[in-house]
Design an enzyme around this catalytic site. Structure first.
Site, PDB file in Angstrom:
ATOM      1  N   SER A 129     -28.388 -16.748 -91.631  1.00 64.46           N
ATOM      2  CA  SER A 129     -28.509 -17.728 -90.552  1.00 64.46           C
ATOM      3  C   SER A 129     -28.766 -19.125 -91.087  1.00 64.46           C
ATOM      4  O   SER A 129     -29.424 -19.299 -92.124  1.00 64.46           O
ATOM      5  CB  SER A 129     -29.672 -17.312 -89.653  1.00 64.46           C
ATOM      6  OG  SER A 129     -30.027 -18.368 -88.789  1.00 64.46           O
ATOM      7  N   TYR A 154     -38.234 -15.315 -88.322  1.00 62.11           N
ATOM      8  CA  TYR A 154     -36.818 -14.936 -88.288  1.00 62.11           C
ATOM      9  C   TYR A 154     -36.108 -15.457 -89.541  1.00 62.11           C
ATOM     10  O   TYR A 154     -35.419 -14.721 -90.247  1.00 62.11           O
ATOM     11  CB  TYR A 154     -36.164 -15.502 -87.024  1.00 62.11           C
ATOM     12  CG  TYR A 154     -34.657 -15.373 -87.002  1.00 62.11           C
ATOM     13  CD1 TYR A 154     -34.043 -14.125 -86.988  1.00 62.11           C
ATOM     14  CD2 TYR A 154     -33.837 -16.507 -86.991  1.00 62.11           C
ATOM     15  CE1 TYR A 154     -32.662 -14.002 -86.970  1.00 62.11           C
ATOM     16  CE2 TYR A 154     -32.456 -16.391 -86.973  1.00 62.11           C
ATOM     17  CZ  TYR A 154     -31.878 -15.141 -86.962  1.00 62.11           C
ATOM     18  OH  TYR A 154     -30.506 -15.022 -86.963  1.00 62.11           O
TER      19      TYR A 154
HETATM   20  N1  LIG Z   1     -25.403 -15.857 -82.534  1.00 66.94           N
HETATM   21  C1  LIG Z   1     -25.806 -16.791 -83.405  1.00 66.94           C
HETATM   22  O1  LIG Z   1     -25.745 -17.999 -83.133  1.00 66.94           O
HETATM   23  C2  LIG Z   1     -26.329 -16.397 -84.758  1.00 66.94           C
HETATM   24  C3  LIG Z   1     -26.734 -17.439 -85.619  1.00 66.94           C
HETATM   25  C4  LIG Z   1     -27.211 -17.091 -86.878  1.00 66.94           C
HETATM   26  C5  LIG Z   1     -27.251 -15.765 -87.273  1.00 66.94           C
HETATM   27  N2  LIG Z   1     -26.865 -14.792 -86.416  1.00 66.94           N
HETATM   28  C6  LIG Z   1     -26.936 -13.403 -86.896  1.00 66.94           C
HETATM   29  O2  LIG Z   1     -25.708 -12.760 -86.591  1.00 66.94           O
HETATM   30  C7  LIG Z   1     -25.921 -11.385 -86.327  1.00 66.94           C
HETATM   31  C8  LIG Z   1     -25.322 -11.019 -84.986  1.00 66.94           C
HETATM   32  O3  LIG Z   1     -25.942 -11.832 -83.995  1.00 66.94           O
HETATM   33  P1  LIG Z   1     -25.551 -11.789 -82.467  1.00 66.94           P
HETATM   34  O4  LIG Z   1     -25.619 -13.184 -81.960  1.00 66.94           O
HETATM   35  O5  LIG Z   1     -24.317 -10.985 -82.282  1.00 66.94           O
HETATM   36  O6  LIG Z   1     -26.820 -11.019 -81.883  1.00 66.94           O
HETATM   37  P2  LIG Z   1     -26.905  -9.777 -80.892  1.00 66.94           P
HETATM   38  O7  LIG Z   1     -28.366  -9.607 -80.603  1.00 66.94           O
HETATM   39  O8  LIG Z   1     -25.979  -9.956 -79.750  1.00 66.94           O
HETATM   40  O9  LIG Z   1     -26.391  -8.575 -81.782  1.00 66.94           O
HETATM   41  C9  LIG Z   1     -27.199  -7.801 -82.615  1.00 66.94           C
HETATM   42  C10 LIG Z   1     -27.010  -6.345 -82.238  1.00 66.94           C
HETATM   43  O10 LIG Z   1     -27.755  -5.573 -83.164  1.00 66.94           O
HETATM   44  C11 LIG Z   1     -28.413  -4.542 -82.459  1.00 66.94           C
HETATM   45  N3  LIG Z   1     -29.610  -4.195 -83.233  1.00 66.94           N
HETATM   46  C12 LIG Z   1     -30.734  -4.923 -83.379  1.00 66.94           C
HETATM   47  N4  LIG Z   1     -31.613  -4.285 -84.163  1.00 66.94           N
HETATM   48  C13 LIG Z   1     -31.011  -3.123 -84.533  1.00 66.94           C
HETATM   49  C14 LIG Z   1     -31.409  -2.028 -85.340  1.00 66.94           C
HETATM   50  N5  LIG Z   1     -32.601  -1.994 -85.934  1.00 66.94           N
HETATM   51  N6  LIG Z   1     -30.541  -0.991 -85.500  1.00 66.94           N
HETATM   52  C15 LIG Z   1     -29.326  -1.008 -84.898  1.00 66.94           C
HETATM   53  N7  LIG Z   1     -28.904  -2.014 -84.100  1.00 66.94           N
HETATM   54  C16 LIG Z   1     -29.746  -3.059 -83.941  1.00 66.94           C
HETATM   55  C17 LIG Z   1     -28.717  -5.098 -81.091  1.00 66.94           C
HETATM   56  O11 LIG Z   1     -28.847  -4.072 -80.113  1.00 66.94           O
HETATM   57  C18 LIG Z   1     -27.538  -6.015 -80.847  1.00 66.94           C
HETATM   58  O12 LIG Z   1     -26.530  -5.352 -80.098  1.00 66.94           O
HETATM   59  C19 LIG Z   1     -27.426 -11.179 -86.435  1.00 66.94           C
HETATM   60  O13 LIG Z   1     -27.716 -10.730 -87.729  1.00 66.94           O
HETATM   61  C20 LIG Z   1     -27.994 -12.557 -86.224  1.00 66.94           C
HETATM   62  O14 LIG Z   1     -29.255 -12.700 -86.840  1.00 66.94           O
HETATM   63  C21 LIG Z   1     -26.402 -15.074 -85.169  1.00 66.94           C
END
Ligand SMILES: NC(=O)c1ccc[n+]([C@@H]2O[C@H](COP(=O)([O-])OP(=O)(O)OC[C@H]3O[C@@H](n4cnc5c(N)ncnc54)[C@H](O)[C@@H]3O)[C@@H](O)[C@H]2O)c1
Length: 326
Positions: A129, A154
Protein backbone atom coordinates in the site's frame (compact mmCIF):
# COMPACT_ATOMS: atom_id res chain seq x y z
CA UNK A 1 -2.06 -21.30 -15.99
CA UNK A 2 -3.80 -21.77 -12.66
CA UNK A 3 -3.66 -18.83 -10.28
CA UNK A 4 -4.64 -18.82 -6.62
CA UNK A 5 -6.17 -15.41 -5.82
CA UNK A 6 -6.82 -14.56 -2.18
CA UNK A 7 -9.31 -11.83 -1.33
CA UNK A 8 -11.24 -12.98 -4.43
CA UNK A 9 -14.55 -11.65 -3.07
CA UNK A 10 -12.94 -8.28 -2.38
CA UNK A 11 -12.90 -5.24 -4.63
CA UNK A 12 -9.53 -5.66 -6.38
CA UNK A 13 -9.56 -9.46 -6.07
CA UNK A 14 -12.89 -9.68 -7.89
CA UNK A 15 -11.66 -7.56 -10.81
CA UNK A 16 -8.38 -9.47 -10.95
CA UNK A 17 -10.21 -12.82 -11.12
CA UNK A 18 -12.47 -11.45 -13.88
CA UNK A 19 -9.45 -10.43 -15.97
CA UNK A 20 -7.65 -13.76 -15.48
CA UNK A 21 -10.78 -15.78 -16.31
CA UNK A 22 -11.40 -13.66 -19.42
CA UNK A 23 -7.99 -14.59 -20.78
CA UNK A 24 -8.54 -18.29 -20.07
CA UNK A 25 -6.63 -18.86 -16.85
CA UNK A 26 -8.04 -21.18 -14.20
CA UNK A 27 -8.60 -19.30 -10.94
CA UNK A 28 -8.82 -20.69 -7.43
CA UNK A 29 -10.38 -17.98 -5.27
CA UNK A 30 -10.01 -17.80 -1.50
CA UNK A 31 -11.77 -15.39 0.86
CA UNK A 32 -13.11 -15.57 4.41
CA UNK A 33 -16.00 -13.21 3.58
CA UNK A 34 -15.49 -11.29 6.81
CA UNK A 35 -18.01 -8.64 7.83
CA UNK A 36 -15.63 -5.62 7.77
CA UNK A 37 -18.09 -4.23 5.20
CA UNK A 38 -21.36 -5.44 3.70
CA UNK A 39 -20.98 -9.19 3.13
CA UNK A 40 -23.78 -9.09 0.53
CA UNK A 41 -21.50 -7.06 -1.76
CA UNK A 42 -18.76 -9.69 -1.40
CA UNK A 43 -21.27 -12.49 -2.08
CA UNK A 44 -22.63 -10.71 -5.14
CA UNK A 45 -19.13 -10.31 -6.59
CA UNK A 46 -18.48 -13.98 -5.86
CA UNK A 47 -21.73 -15.07 -7.53
CA UNK A 48 -20.60 -13.29 -10.71
CA UNK A 49 -17.27 -15.13 -10.62
CA UNK A 50 -18.95 -18.47 -9.89
CA UNK A 51 -20.95 -18.17 -13.14
CA UNK A 52 -17.76 -18.49 -15.13
CA UNK A 53 -16.05 -21.71 -16.10
CA UNK A 54 -12.56 -21.97 -14.70
CA UNK A 55 -13.40 -20.46 -11.31
CA UNK A 56 -13.45 -22.44 -8.08
CA UNK A 57 -13.77 -21.00 -4.61
CA UNK A 58 -12.75 -21.97 -1.09
CA UNK A 59 -14.11 -20.04 1.87
CA UNK A 60 -11.09 -19.97 4.14
CA UNK A 61 -9.01 -17.68 6.30
CA UNK A 62 -5.49 -17.22 4.96
CA UNK A 63 -4.10 -17.26 8.49
CA UNK A 64 -5.53 -20.78 8.98
CA UNK A 65 -2.56 -23.01 8.13
CA UNK A 66 -4.53 -26.27 7.97
CA UNK A 67 -7.26 -24.79 5.77
CA UNK A 68 -4.73 -23.28 3.38
CA UNK A 69 -2.76 -26.53 3.21
CA UNK A 70 -6.04 -28.21 2.17
CA UNK A 71 -6.56 -25.62 -0.57
CA UNK A 72 -3.01 -26.29 -1.77
CA UNK A 73 -3.51 -30.05 -1.73
CA UNK A 74 -6.81 -29.80 -3.63
CA UNK A 75 -5.21 -27.61 -6.33
CA UNK A 76 -1.81 -29.06 -7.22
CA UNK A 77 -1.85 -27.26 -10.59
CA UNK A 78 -1.49 -23.79 -9.01
CA UNK A 79 1.66 -22.15 -10.39
CA UNK A 80 1.13 -18.57 -9.21
CA UNK A 81 -0.35 -16.86 -6.17
CA UNK A 82 -1.83 -13.36 -5.96
CA UNK A 83 -2.27 -12.50 -2.30
CA UNK A 84 -4.79 -9.68 -2.04
CA UNK A 85 -6.62 -10.81 1.11
CA UNK A 86 -5.95 -8.38 3.90
CA UNK A 87 -7.53 -6.34 6.58
CA UNK A 88 -7.61 -3.01 4.76
CA UNK A 89 -8.43 0.51 5.92
CA UNK A 90 -6.31 2.90 7.95
CA UNK A 91 -9.00 4.05 10.37
CA UNK A 92 -10.24 0.58 11.42
CA UNK A 93 -6.69 -0.32 12.51
CA UNK A 94 -7.09 2.10 15.42
CA UNK A 95 -9.91 0.02 16.89
CA UNK A 96 -9.27 -3.58 15.71
CA UNK A 97 -5.47 -3.95 15.61
CA UNK A 98 -5.37 -7.74 15.82
CA UNK A 99 -7.38 -8.12 12.60
CA UNK A 100 -4.36 -6.53 10.88
CA UNK A 101 -1.62 -8.66 12.34
CA UNK A 102 -3.67 -11.81 11.76
CA UNK A 103 -4.53 -11.26 8.08
CA UNK A 104 -1.65 -9.06 6.93
CA UNK A 105 1.28 -10.64 8.74
CA UNK A 106 0.33 -14.19 9.82
CA UNK A 107 -1.89 -14.71 6.75
CA UNK A 108 0.81 -13.35 4.45
CA UNK A 109 3.34 -15.75 5.95
CA UNK A 110 0.97 -18.71 5.58
CA UNK A 111 0.60 -17.88 1.88
CA UNK A 112 4.37 -17.64 1.41
CA UNK A 113 4.77 -20.99 3.16
CA UNK A 114 2.21 -22.45 0.77
CA UNK A 115 4.26 -21.11 -2.15
CA UNK A 116 7.45 -22.45 -0.61
CA UNK A 117 6.19 -25.98 0.02
CA UNK A 118 4.19 -26.37 -3.18
CA UNK A 119 7.49 -26.33 -5.04
CA UNK A 120 5.61 -25.20 -8.16
CA UNK A 121 4.88 -21.55 -7.46
CA UNK A 122 6.62 -19.56 -10.17
CA UNK A 123 5.50 -16.18 -8.86
CA UNK A 124 4.02 -14.77 -5.66
CA UNK A 125 2.38 -11.36 -6.23
CA UNK A 126 0.94 -9.46 -3.28
CA UNK A 127 -0.72 -6.18 -2.34
CA UNK A 128 1.11 -3.60 -0.36
CA UNK A 129 0.00 0.00 0.00
CA UNK A 130 0.98 3.62 -0.56
CA UNK A 131 0.39 4.03 3.18
CA UNK A 132 3.86 2.54 3.82
CA UNK A 133 5.23 5.99 2.90
CA UNK A 134 3.71 7.24 6.15
CA UNK A 135 5.22 10.50 7.29
CA UNK A 136 7.37 10.92 4.14
CA UNK A 137 7.08 14.40 2.67
CA UNK A 138 9.19 14.04 -0.49
CA UNK A 139 6.87 13.72 -3.48
CA UNK A 140 6.27 11.78 -5.64
CA UNK A 141 6.82 8.70 -3.48
CA UNK A 142 9.50 6.45 -4.92
CA UNK A 143 10.21 2.80 -4.15
CA UNK A 144 13.78 3.96 -3.54
CA UNK A 145 12.65 6.11 -0.58
CA UNK A 146 13.13 4.93 2.98
CA UNK A 147 9.87 3.71 4.49
CA UNK A 148 10.53 3.27 8.17
CA UNK A 149 8.08 5.83 9.56
CA UNK A 150 4.62 4.24 9.34
CA UNK A 151 1.88 6.32 10.92
CA UNK A 152 -0.75 3.59 11.14
CA UNK A 153 -0.72 -0.06 12.15
CA UNK A 154 -2.18 -0.89 8.74
CA UNK A 155 0.90 0.64 7.09
CA UNK A 156 3.23 -1.15 9.51
CA UNK A 157 1.67 -4.54 8.68
CA UNK A 158 1.88 -3.86 4.95
CA UNK A 159 5.56 -2.94 5.27
CA UNK A 160 6.08 -6.11 7.31
CA UNK A 161 4.59 -8.09 4.42
CA UNK A 162 7.17 -6.58 2.07
CA UNK A 163 10.06 -7.38 4.40
CA UNK A 164 8.89 -10.95 5.04
CA UNK A 165 8.54 -11.44 1.27
CA UNK A 166 12.09 -10.23 0.75
CA UNK A 167 13.38 -12.78 3.25
CA UNK A 168 11.48 -15.59 1.47
CA UNK A 169 12.78 -14.52 -1.94
CA UNK A 170 16.28 -14.55 -0.48
CA UNK A 171 16.09 -17.78 1.50
CA UNK A 172 13.89 -19.95 -0.69
CA UNK A 173 14.33 -18.17 -4.07
CA UNK A 174 10.58 -17.65 -4.41
CA UNK A 175 10.01 -14.90 -7.00
CA UNK A 176 7.88 -12.27 -5.24
CA UNK A 177 6.48 -8.97 -6.46
CA UNK A 178 4.90 -6.45 -4.09
CA UNK A 179 2.57 -3.75 -5.39
CA UNK A 180 2.02 -0.55 -3.46
CA UNK A 181 -1.49 0.38 -4.57
CA UNK A 182 -2.47 4.05 -4.52
CA UNK A 183 -6.15 4.76 -3.60
CA UNK A 184 -8.10 2.45 -5.90
CA UNK A 185 -11.69 3.22 -6.95
CA UNK A 186 -14.17 1.97 -9.52
CA UNK A 187 -17.24 -0.25 -10.03
CA UNK A 188 -17.79 -2.85 -7.30
CA UNK A 189 -15.72 -0.62 -5.00
CA UNK A 190 -15.44 -0.65 -1.24
CA UNK A 191 -18.19 0.97 0.83
CA UNK A 192 -15.62 2.24 3.36
CA UNK A 193 -13.71 4.27 0.76
CA UNK A 194 -14.14 7.86 -0.38
CA UNK A 195 -15.99 7.45 -3.70
CA UNK A 196 -18.62 5.12 -2.19
CA UNK A 197 -18.96 7.11 1.06
CA UNK A 198 -19.41 10.36 -0.84
CA UNK A 199 -21.92 8.87 -3.29
CA UNK A 200 -24.01 7.30 -0.49
CA UNK A 201 -24.10 10.50 1.56
CA UNK A 202 -24.95 12.71 -1.42
CA UNK A 203 -27.75 10.38 -2.53
CA UNK A 204 -29.16 10.31 1.03
CA UNK A 205 -28.89 14.10 1.35
CA UNK A 206 -26.51 13.68 4.29
CA UNK A 207 -23.38 15.75 4.82
CA UNK A 208 -20.08 14.31 3.57
CA UNK A 209 -17.11 14.38 5.91
CA UNK A 210 -14.21 16.18 4.24
CA UNK A 211 -11.01 15.73 6.20
CA UNK A 212 -8.24 18.29 6.63
CA UNK A 213 -10.79 20.86 5.50
CA UNK A 214 -10.54 19.46 1.97
CA UNK A 215 -6.84 20.21 1.67
CA UNK A 216 -5.86 16.69 0.60
CA UNK A 217 -4.54 15.16 -2.59
CA UNK A 218 -4.62 11.55 -3.68
CA UNK A 219 -3.22 9.57 -6.59
CA UNK A 220 -6.66 8.05 -7.31
CA UNK A 221 -6.26 4.97 -9.49
CA UNK A 222 -9.02 3.34 -11.52
CA UNK A 223 -9.42 -0.35 -10.79
CA UNK A 224 -9.05 -1.50 -14.43
CA UNK A 225 -5.65 0.20 -14.56
CA UNK A 226 -4.65 -1.48 -11.30
CA UNK A 227 -5.66 -4.89 -12.66
CA UNK A 228 -3.62 -4.30 -15.83
CA UNK A 229 -0.64 -3.72 -13.57
CA UNK A 230 -1.34 -6.79 -11.44
CA UNK A 231 -1.63 -9.07 -14.48
CA UNK A 232 1.32 -7.35 -16.17
CA UNK A 233 3.63 -8.10 -13.25
CA UNK A 234 2.17 -11.60 -12.83
CA UNK A 235 3.43 -12.42 -16.31
CA UNK A 236 6.89 -10.96 -15.59
CA UNK A 237 8.29 -12.65 -12.49
CA UNK A 238 11.64 -11.40 -11.23
CA UNK A 239 14.47 -13.51 -12.56
CA UNK A 240 16.81 -15.24 -10.13
CA UNK A 241 20.35 -14.30 -11.17
CA UNK A 242 21.82 -16.22 -8.23
CA UNK A 243 23.02 -13.01 -6.63
CA UNK A 244 20.08 -10.74 -5.81
CA UNK A 245 16.90 -12.36 -4.47
CA UNK A 246 14.15 -12.64 -7.12
CA UNK A 247 12.22 -9.77 -5.55
CA UNK A 248 10.40 -6.79 -7.08
CA UNK A 249 8.54 -3.96 -5.42
CA UNK A 250 6.56 -1.38 -7.38
CA UNK A 251 4.33 1.63 -6.91
CA UNK A 252 1.15 1.34 -8.88
CA UNK A 253 -0.82 4.55 -9.17
CA UNK A 254 -2.37 6.85 -11.72
CA UNK A 255 0.74 9.03 -11.82
CA UNK A 256 -1.34 12.14 -11.13
CA UNK A 257 -2.16 13.52 -7.72
CA UNK A 258 -5.71 14.94 -7.70
CA UNK A 259 -7.24 17.47 -5.34
CA UNK A 260 -9.84 15.81 -3.10
CA UNK A 261 -12.29 18.65 -3.84
CA UNK A 262 -11.99 17.96 -7.59
CA UNK A 263 -12.67 14.27 -6.96
CA UNK A 264 -15.82 15.22 -5.01
CA UNK A 265 -16.80 17.60 -7.82
CA UNK A 266 -16.83 14.74 -10.32
CA UNK A 267 -18.94 12.62 -7.95
CA UNK A 268 -21.45 15.47 -7.63
CA UNK A 269 -21.50 15.99 -11.39
CA UNK A 270 -22.05 12.29 -12.13
CA UNK A 271 -24.89 12.11 -9.58
CA UNK A 272 -26.35 15.45 -10.68
CA UNK A 273 -26.58 16.54 -7.04
CA UNK A 274 -24.54 18.83 -4.80
CA UNK A 275 -22.94 17.58 -1.61
CA UNK A 276 -23.38 19.13 1.82
CA UNK A 277 -19.86 19.52 3.18
CA UNK A 278 -18.87 18.84 6.78
CA UNK A 279 -15.26 19.94 7.10
CA UNK A 280 -13.24 17.95 9.63
CA UNK A 281 -9.65 18.10 10.84
CA UNK A 282 -7.00 15.62 9.68
CA UNK A 283 -7.67 12.09 10.95
CA UNK A 284 -5.06 10.18 12.95
CA UNK A 285 -3.10 7.80 10.71
CA UNK A 286 -4.09 9.68 7.54
CA UNK A 287 -1.69 11.47 5.20
CA UNK A 288 -2.26 14.76 3.43
CA UNK A 289 -1.03 13.85 -0.01
CA UNK A 290 -0.03 10.82 -2.05
CA UNK A 291 1.62 10.75 -5.46
CA UNK A 292 3.19 7.70 -7.06
CA UNK A 293 6.44 7.58 -8.97
CA UNK A 294 5.58 4.69 -11.31
CA UNK A 295 8.73 4.74 -13.42
CA UNK A 296 9.89 1.28 -12.26
CA UNK A 297 6.69 -0.57 -13.21
CA UNK A 298 6.51 1.48 -16.43
CA UNK A 299 10.02 0.42 -17.34
CA UNK A 300 9.70 -3.26 -16.39
CA UNK A 301 6.20 -4.18 -17.56
CA UNK A 302 5.07 -1.20 -19.63
CA UNK A 303 2.42 -0.19 -17.10
CA UNK A 304 0.51 2.87 -18.36
CA UNK A 305 -2.68 3.99 -16.59
CA UNK A 306 -5.28 5.31 -19.02
CA UNK A 307 -8.23 6.41 -16.88
CA UNK A 308 -8.41 9.95 -15.49
CA UNK A 309 -10.94 10.62 -12.69
CA UNK A 310 -13.11 12.51 -15.20
CA UNK A 311 -13.73 9.14 -16.88
CA UNK A 312 -13.39 6.76 -13.92
CA UNK A 313 -15.80 8.46 -11.55
CA UNK A 314 -18.76 8.49 -13.97
CA UNK A 315 -18.10 4.77 -14.51
CA UNK A 316 -18.14 4.17 -10.77
CA UNK A 317 -21.35 6.17 -10.34
CA UNK A 318 -23.01 4.32 -13.22
CA UNK A 319 -22.31 1.03 -11.44
CA UNK A 320 -23.33 2.49 -8.05
CA UNK A 321 -26.73 3.56 -9.37
CA UNK A 322 -27.33 0.22 -11.04
CA UNK A 323 -26.24 -1.80 -8.00
CA UNK A 324 -28.50 0.21 -5.67
CA UNK A 325 -31.40 0.25 -8.13
CA UNK A 326 -31.40 4.06 -8.41
N1 LIG B 1 -8.45 -0.40 -2.43
C1 LIG B 1 -7.36 0.35 -2.22
O1 LIG B 1 -7.36 1.57 -2.47
C2 LIG B 1 -6.10 -0.26 -1.69
C3 LIG B 1 -5.00 0.60 -1.50
C4 LIG B 1 -3.81 0.05 -1.03
C5 LIG B 1 -3.72 -1.31 -0.78
N2 LIG B 1 -4.80 -2.11 -0.97
C6 LIG B 1 -4.64 -3.54 -0.69
O2 LIG B 1 -5.17 -4.28 -1.78
C7 LIG B 1 -5.72 -5.50 -1.33
C8 LIG B 1 -7.15 -5.63 -1.80
O3 LIG B 1 -7.89 -4.53 -1.29
P1 LIG B 1 -9.41 -4.27 -1.60
O4 LIG B 1 -9.59 -2.81 -1.75
O5 LIG B 1 -9.87 -5.19 -2.68
O6 LIG B 1 -10.05 -4.68 -0.20
P2 LIG B 1 -11.29 -5.63 0.13
O7 LIG B 1 -11.49 -5.51 1.61
O8 LIG B 1 -12.43 -5.34 -0.77
O9 LIG B 1 -10.73 -7.07 -0.22
C9 LIG B 1 -10.03 -7.89 0.68
C10 LIG B 1 -10.73 -9.23 0.75
O10 LIG B 1 -9.95 -10.07 1.57
C11 LIG B 1 -10.81 -10.80 2.42
N3 LIG B 1 -10.05 -11.13 3.62
C12 LIG B 1 -9.66 -10.29 4.61
N4 LIG B 1 -8.97 -10.95 5.55
C13 LIG B 1 -8.91 -12.25 5.13
C14 LIG B 1 -8.34 -13.43 5.67
N5 LIG B 1 -7.68 -13.42 6.83
N6 LIG B 1 -8.49 -14.59 4.98
C15 LIG B 1 -9.16 -14.62 3.81
N7 LIG B 1 -9.75 -13.53 3.26
C16 LIG B 1 -9.60 -12.36 3.92
C17 LIG B 1 -12.00 -9.90 2.68
O11 LIG B 1 -13.17 -10.64 3.02
C18 LIG B 1 -12.12 -9.14 1.38
O12 LIG B 1 -13.07 -9.76 0.52
C19 LIG B 1 -5.55 -5.50 0.19
O13 LIG B 1 -4.37 -6.19 0.49
C20 LIG B 1 -5.40 -4.04 0.52
O14 LIG B 1 -4.67 -3.85 1.72
C21 LIG B 1 -5.99 -1.62 -1.42
Amino acid sequence: MTVLVTGAAGFIGFHTCQRLLARGDRVVGVDNLNPYYDVKLKETRLAKLAEQPGFTFAKADISDRAAMAEVGKANPDVTAIINLAAQAGVRHSLTAPHDYTSANIEGHLVMLELARHSGKCRHFVYASSSSVYGANTKLPFSVEDRVDSPISLYAATKRAGELISHSYSHLFRIPTTGLRFFTVYGPWGRPDMAAYLFASAIVAGKPIKVFNNGDMRRDFTFVDDIVSGVVGVLDNPPVDNGVQPPYHLYNIGNNKSERLMDFIGYVEQALGKKAVYEFEPMQPGDVKETAADISAIQRDVGFAPTTPISVGIPRFIEWYKQYHGL
